[in-house]
Write a protein that holds these residues in place. Structure first.
Motif, PDB file in Angstrom:
ATOM      1  N   GLY A 503       0.962  -1.024   0.071  1.00 13.51           N
ATOM      2  CA  GLY A 503      -0.047   0.153  -0.032  1.00 13.51           C
ATOM      3  C   GLY A 503       0.720   1.273   0.058  1.00 13.51           C
ATOM      4  O   GLY A 503       0.578   2.101  -0.754  1.00 13.51           O
ATOM      5  N   ILE A 504       2.005   1.315   0.819  1.00 15.13           N
ATOM      6  CA  ILE A 504       2.834   2.499   0.682  1.00 15.13           C
ATOM      7  C   ILE A 504       3.499   2.719  -0.537  1.00 15.13           C
ATOM      8  O   ILE A 504       3.684   3.884  -1.021  1.00 15.13           O
ATOM      9  N   ARG A 505       3.820   1.456  -1.084  1.00 17.64           N
ATOM     10  CA  ARG A 505       4.342   1.610  -2.400  1.00 17.64           C
ATOM     11  C   ARG A 505       3.386   2.254  -3.508  1.00 17.64           C
ATOM     12  O   ARG A 505       3.794   2.984  -4.556  1.00 17.64           O
ATOM     13  N   HIS A 506       2.204   1.880  -3.385  1.00 15.51           N
ATOM     14  CA  HIS A 506       1.143   2.359  -4.285  1.00 15.51           C
ATOM     15  C   HIS A 506       0.881   3.767  -4.263  1.00 15.51           C
ATOM     16  O   HIS A 506       0.734   4.632  -5.250  1.00 15.51           O
ATOM     17  N   ARG A 507       0.959   4.308  -2.974  1.00 18.12           N
ATOM     18  CA  ARG A 507       0.845   5.494  -2.742  1.00 18.12           C
ATOM     19  C   ARG A 507       1.865   6.587  -3.195  1.00 18.12           C
ATOM     20  O   ARG A 507       1.630   7.430  -3.768  1.00 18.12           O
ATOM     21  N   LEU A 508       3.066   5.942  -3.153  1.00 19.36           N
ATOM     22  CA  LEU A 508       4.174   6.601  -3.687  1.00 19.36           C
ATOM     23  C   LEU A 508       4.385   6.668  -5.130  1.00 19.36           C
ATOM     24  O   LEU A 508       4.558   7.801  -5.681  1.00 19.36           O
ATOM     25  N   ARG A 509       4.005   5.613  -5.943  1.00 13.48           N
ATOM     26  CA  ARG A 509       3.762   5.494  -7.211  1.00 13.48           C
ATOM     27  C   ARG A 509       2.807   6.442  -7.811  1.00 13.48           C
ATOM     28  O   ARG A 509       3.052   7.330  -8.541  1.00 13.48           O
ATOM     29  N   ALA A 510       1.579   6.695  -7.055  1.00 12.08           N
ATOM     30  CA  ALA A 510       0.397   7.629  -7.231  1.00 12.08           C
ATOM     31  C   ALA A 510       1.166   9.084  -7.100  1.00 12.08           C
ATOM     32  O   ALA A 510       0.654   9.855  -7.918  1.00 12.08           O
ATOM     33  N   SER A 511       1.904   9.226  -6.322  1.00 11.32           N
ATOM     34  CA  SER A 511       2.252  10.729  -5.949  1.00 11.32           C
ATOM     35  C   SER A 511       3.516  10.839  -6.984  1.00 11.32           C
ATOM     36  O   SER A 511       3.310  11.977  -7.632  1.00 11.32           O
ATOM     37  N   GLU A 512       4.073   9.898  -7.510  1.00 17.13           N
ATOM     38  CA  GLU A 512       5.346  10.369  -8.616  1.00 17.13           C
ATOM     39  C   GLU A 512       4.478  10.747  -9.778  1.00 17.13           C
ATOM     40  O   GLU A 512       4.959  11.404 -10.482  1.00 17.13           O
ATOM     41  N   ASN A 513       3.194   9.911 -10.100  1.00 12.27           N
ATOM     42  CA  ASN A 513       2.752   9.813 -11.336  1.00 12.27           C
ATOM     43  C   ASN A 513       1.853  11.370 -11.361  1.00 12.27           C
ATOM     44  O   ASN A 513       2.015  12.068 -12.615  1.00 12.27           O
ATOM     45  N   LYS A 514       1.365  11.717 -10.317  1.00 11.13           N
ATOM     46  CA  LYS A 514       0.897  13.308 -10.478  1.00 11.13           C
ATOM     47  C   LYS A 514       1.988  14.459 -10.746  1.00 11.13           C
ATOM     48  O   LYS A 514       1.730  15.234 -11.118  1.00 11.13           O
ATOM     49  N   THR A 515       3.198  14.045 -10.105  1.00 14.59           N
ATOM     50  CA  THR A 515       4.233  14.998 -10.128  1.00 14.59           C
ATOM     51  C   THR A 515       4.815  14.999 -11.549  1.00 14.59           C
ATOM     52  O   THR A 515       5.112  16.107 -12.325  1.00 14.59           O
ATOM     53  N   SER A 516       4.788  13.920 -12.288  1.00 11.21           N
ATOM     54  CA  SER A 516       5.194  13.840 -13.698  1.00 11.21           C
ATOM     55  C   SER A 516       4.106  14.339 -14.623  1.00 11.21           C
ATOM     56  O   SER A 516       4.366  15.238 -15.500  1.00 11.21           O
ATOM     57  N   HIS A 517       3.240  14.353 -14.335  1.00 13.55           N
ATOM     58  CA  HIS A 517       2.058  15.001 -15.141  1.00 13.55           C
ATOM     59  C   HIS A 517       2.028  16.515 -14.888  1.00 13.55           C
ATOM     60  O   HIS A 517       1.946  17.394 -15.792  1.00 13.55           O
ATOM     61  N   PHE A 518       2.415  17.074 -13.868  1.00 15.11           N
ATOM     62  CA  PHE A 518       2.885  18.430 -13.632  1.00 15.11           C
ATOM     63  C   PHE A 518       3.862  19.037 -14.549  1.00 15.11           C
ATOM     64  O   PHE A 518       3.885  19.902 -15.271  1.00 15.11           O
ATOM     65  N   TYR A 519       4.832  17.995 -14.433  1.00 15.13           N
ATOM     66  CA  TYR A 519       5.914  18.555 -15.602  1.00 15.13           C
ATOM     67  C   TYR A 519       5.385  18.499 -17.023  1.00 15.13           C
ATOM     68  O   TYR A 519       5.862  19.476 -17.613  1.00 15.13           O
ATOM     69  N   PHE A 520       4.528  17.539 -17.349  1.00 17.93           N
ATOM     70  CA  PHE A 520       4.193  17.527 -18.901  1.00 17.93           C
ATOM     71  C   PHE A 520       3.386  18.835 -19.101  1.00 17.93           C
ATOM     72  O   PHE A 520       3.247  19.271 -20.076  1.00 17.93           O
ATOM     73  N   ALA A 521       2.591  19.087 -18.111  1.00 16.05           N
ATOM     74  CA  ALA A 521       1.689  20.535 -18.201  1.00 16.05           C
ATOM     75  C   ALA A 521       2.341  21.716 -18.406  1.00 16.05           C
ATOM     76  O   ALA A 521       2.191  22.531 -19.043  1.00 16.05           O
ATOM     77  N   GLY A 522       3.704  21.572 -17.699  1.00 12.81           N
ATOM     78  CA  GLY A 522       4.376  22.790 -17.791  1.00 12.81           C
ATOM     79  C   GLY A 522       5.019  22.632 -19.140  1.00 12.81           C
ATOM     80  O   GLY A 522       5.522  24.032 -19.831  1.00 12.81           O
ATOM     81  N   GLY A 523       5.240  21.662 -19.678  1.00  8.99           N
ATOM     82  CA  GLY A 523       5.906  21.626 -21.293  1.00  8.99           C
ATOM     83  C   GLY A 523       4.898  22.288 -22.264  1.00  8.99           C
ATOM     84  O   GLY A 523       5.467  23.039 -23.195  1.00  8.99           O
TER      85      GLY A 523
END
Length: 561
Positions: A503-523
Motif C-alpha cells: 500500500g505504501i508503494r502504491h501511494r508513492l507511485r501515485a504521488s510520482e505520477n501526479k508530479t510527472s503530470h505536472f512536468y508535462f503540463a509545464g511543457g
C-alpha cells in the motif's frame, strides 16, 4: 513480669517500665519458670540444683539437688500442680508442689519428687503437651521420645534430626510437635502417628529455642545466627524474620495471650516484641530477604565452602569468579515475580476448575432425575429430589489479576521485565516453573497476544531445558503445538506487513505520477507562451512548488498558462 537468669544472678523485670524490680543471687541458671500465682520462681542450674525463690522478699525458699549433672530443661504441667525436669544424668523427673510449715507454723511452698524415668541418653529438653496427656523428651542421640504422662508408658519415637535436639514444643491443640536441633533444621511432627510433616532449613546455625503461639500453629524459632523467625506450621513456610539482636539468641518466651514475646541474647539484651495490626505479606518479606542476602554476598563475597579450613585456599574465590551485580539482582527479583505470578494463576485456575466440575456434577444429577427409574433406584432418587440442592456460587475474581485473564496477567508480568534482563530472569527459573511458562506461552498465542515476547521465551526455554523436555511426552507435544502456532502467526504478520508495504508503494507511485503530470503540463505551457520556461525550471528544482502554487487538475494548468 519477665524472669532472666545467668551465670551468677537471676533478675525479675517489669514489662511495662522495663525496670529491674528484683535481683537474686543464684547459681548458674540455664532454665526457669514462674510458679502458679507469680509469687515464686524456680530455676535449674548448671550443677543440677533446683532453686526456688520468693519474689517479694527476694529470698531462697528451697534448694534441691535434682540431678547429678546439668539441669537443661524444665516444663510446667498444664494442671498447675507441678513440673518436669530433664538433665545430663539421663533422668526425667516429675515434681509436685506441696505446702510445708516451718517451726513457727508459717506455711510455704515446697517441692516433692513424684516419679522419675531413666532414659538411654542425656536429656536436653522436655515439654508437656497442652492436654497434659504426653511428655516429650529431646535426647542427645538426635531423637524425640514421647511418653504417656500418667503411666510413663512409651508412645512415639521421632527420628529425623542428624544432630542433637536442642528444643521442642507442642501446640495448644496437642496435634503438632515442633523440634529444633543443632543440624539447623526445624521439623514439624504429627502426634497422632509420629510422622514428620515437614523438615525446614530454619537457621544458618543451631536452632536454640522453639515456641508455638497460643491457639495457633504459628511457630517462633531463635538461633545462633542472631535471627528470630516466624513460621506457619500448616503451610510450612516462613512468614517473617526479625534481626534486632547482635549475637546468639538463646531463648524465646511467649505470653499466654499471644500478643507479646520476649527474646534474650548473648549480646546481654532483652527484647520485648508486641503484636501489631500491621499486615504482613509473605511475598514481600521473601523479596526483602532475597535482596538482603544478595547485598550481603556482594559486600563480603561468596560463602566459604563447607568444611573449608581457614588458610587452605578454598575460601579464596578465583580472580575470574563472577560477582553479583545490580543486573543480577534485578534478574533474580524478576524471576521471583514471574514465579509468584504463575502460582497466583495456578490457584485461580484450580478454583475455576472446581467450580465448573461442581456445575457439571449438578447438571448430571438433574439429568438423572428426569429419567423414570423403578424399584430401589426410584426410592433413592426420590430421596435425593426431596433434598435441596445447595446453590453453587461463582468464584470471586482474584483482585491481584486486576480484571485480566490469567494469560494476560502473566504476559504483562513478563513484558514488564526489560529486554536486557528477560533472558537472565528466564535462566534463573527452575525447571518446574520453566515448564509452566511453556504451557502459558501456548495460552499467549491462543489469545493472540503480541508474539515477540512469547516466541522469545518459548525458544529460549526449549533450548535451555532441551534434555528434560525430550524426556516428557507432554512437554514435547506442547513444544510441537507452539511451533505450529508460532509459524502460523508469523505468516499472518508477514502477510500483514507485506500488504502494508504494498500500500505504501502504491501511494508513492501515485504521488510520482501526479508530479510527472505536472512536468508535462509545464511543457505544453512553454510551447504556447513565453513565461512557462521559468516555471518549468522551477518545477524541476523543487517539484512541490507547483503544489504550493495551485490545486490539482485544471486549476493548476490555468495558473501556469
Amino acid at each position: 513480669m519477665i524472669m532472666t537468669t545467668g551465670a551468677k544472678q537471676t533478675k525479675i523485670w517489669n514489662v511495662r517500665s522495663g525496670a529491674c524490680i528484683r535481683t537474686l543471687d543464684s547459681g548458674y541458671g540455664l532454665c526457669g519458670m514462674f510458679l502458679p500465682g507469680n509469687r515464686h520462681i524456680v530455676i535449674g542450674t548448671k550443677t543440677g540444683l533446683l532453686e526456688m525463690y520468693e519474689i517479694s522478699s527476694a529470698t531462697a525458699v528451697e534448694r534441691i539437688q535434682a540431678h547429678d549433672g546439668t539441669l537443661w530443661s524444665i516444663s510446667a504441667n498444664p494442671n498447675n500442680k507441678g513440673f518436669v525436669t530433664g538433665g545430663s544424668d539421663k533422668d526425667v523427673k516429675f515434681w509436685e508442689y506441696q505446702v510445708k510449715r516451718t517451726k513457727q507454723g508459717i506455711a510455704s511452698v515446697g517441692l516433692l519428687l513424684a516419679k522419675e524415668m531413666k532414659m538411654t541418653d542425656e536429656v536436653l529438653c522436655v515439654s508437656y503437651s497442652a492436654n497434659g496427656k504426653w511428655v516429650a523428651v529431646g535426647l542427645l542421640d538426635s531423637t524425640v521420645k514421647v511418653f504417656f504422662e500418667d503411666s510413663l508408658r512409651f508412645y512415639l519415637s521421632l527420628y529425623g534430626h542428624k544432630l542433637p535436639i536442642m528444643c521442642i514444643d507442642v501446640s495448644d491443640d496437642s496435634t503438632l510437635l515442633a523440634s529444633g536441633g543443632a543440624d539447623k533444621d526445624l521439623k514439624i511432627w504429627g502426634l497422632d502417628f509420629g510422622d514428620c510433616h515437614k523438615s525446614l532449613f530454619a537457621h544458618d546455625d543451631s536452632v536454640m529455642s522453639v515456641r508455638f503461639l497460643p491457639n495457633t500453629h504459628y511457630v517462633v524459632t531463635t538461633g545462633k545466627d542472631k535471627m528470630v523467625k516466624f513460621w506457619d506450621a500448616d503451610k510450612f513456610e516462613m512468614i517473617m524474620t526479625l534481626s534486632a539482636h547482635h549475637a546468639e539468641v538463646w531463648s524465646v518466651a511467649v505470653a499466654r495471650e499471644g500478643n507479646m514475646m520476649v527474646t534474650v541474647s548473648n549480646d546481654r539484651s532483652i527484647r520485648v516484641w508486641e503484636q501489631t495490626d500491621e499486615m504482613v505479606f509473605v511475598e514481600l518479606e521473601r523479596r526483602k530477604e532475597l535482596e538482603a542476602k544478595l547485598e550481603e554476598e556482594e559486600r563480603v563475597g561468596p560463602a566459604r565452602p563447607p568444611g573449608a579450613i581457614e588458610g587452605s585456599g578454598l575460601n579464596d574465590a578465583p580472580e575470574s569468579a563472577p560477582v553479583a551485580t545490580g543486573s543480577d539482582k534485578k534478574s533474580m527479583v524478576a524471576a521471583e515475580r514471574l514465579m509468584e505470578a504463575m502460582e497466583v494463576v495456578k490457584i485461580e485456575t484450580k478454583r475455576w476448575e472446581e467450580y465448573r466440575a461442581a456445575l457439571a456434577a449438578r447438571e448430571r444429577m438433574k439429568n438423572q432425575k428426569e429419567e423414570k427409574p423403578t424399584g430401589l433406584k426410584a426410592l433413592f432418587q426420590a430421596h435425593e429430589a426431596s433434598m435441596t440442592v445447595e446453590e453453587i456460587k461463582e468464584p470471586i475474581p482474584n483482585p491481584i489479576l486486576k480484571g485480566k485473564t490469567c494469560a494476560e496477567y502473566i504476559f504483562e508480568e513478563m513484558k514488564d521485565i526489560s529486554a536486557a534482563s528477560r533472558i537472565d530472569a528466564l535462566t534463573a527459573l527452575p525447571f518446574k516453573y520453566a515448564s509452566m511458562l511453556l504451557k502459558h506461552c501456548q495460552g499467549f498465542m491462543d489469545e493472540s497476544l503480541p508474539i515477540e515476547p512469547s516466541v522469545q521465551a518459548a525458544l529460549f526455554l526449549a533450548q535451555a531445558h532441551r534434555d528434560q523436555i525430550m524426556q516428557s511426552r507432554e512437554l514435547m507435544e506442547i513444544v510441537a503445538a507452539l511451533r505450529s502456532k508460532a509459524r502460523r502467526m508469523v505468516r499472518g504478520l508477514r502477510d500483514e506487513i507485506g500488504e502494508n508495504v504494498a500500500g505504501i508503494r502504491h501511494r508513492l507511485r501515485a504521488s510520482e505520477n501526479k508530479t510527472s503530470h505536472f512536468y508535462f503540463a509545464g511543457g505544453e505551457a512553454a510551447d504556447a507562451g513565453g513565461a512557462a520556461p521559468a516555471a518549468r525550471a522551477l518545477s524541476r528544482d523543487n517539484p512541490f512548488v507547483i503544489d504550493k502554487q495551485g490545486t490539482h487538475g485544471s486549476n493548476k494548468r490555468q495558473r501556469l498558462d
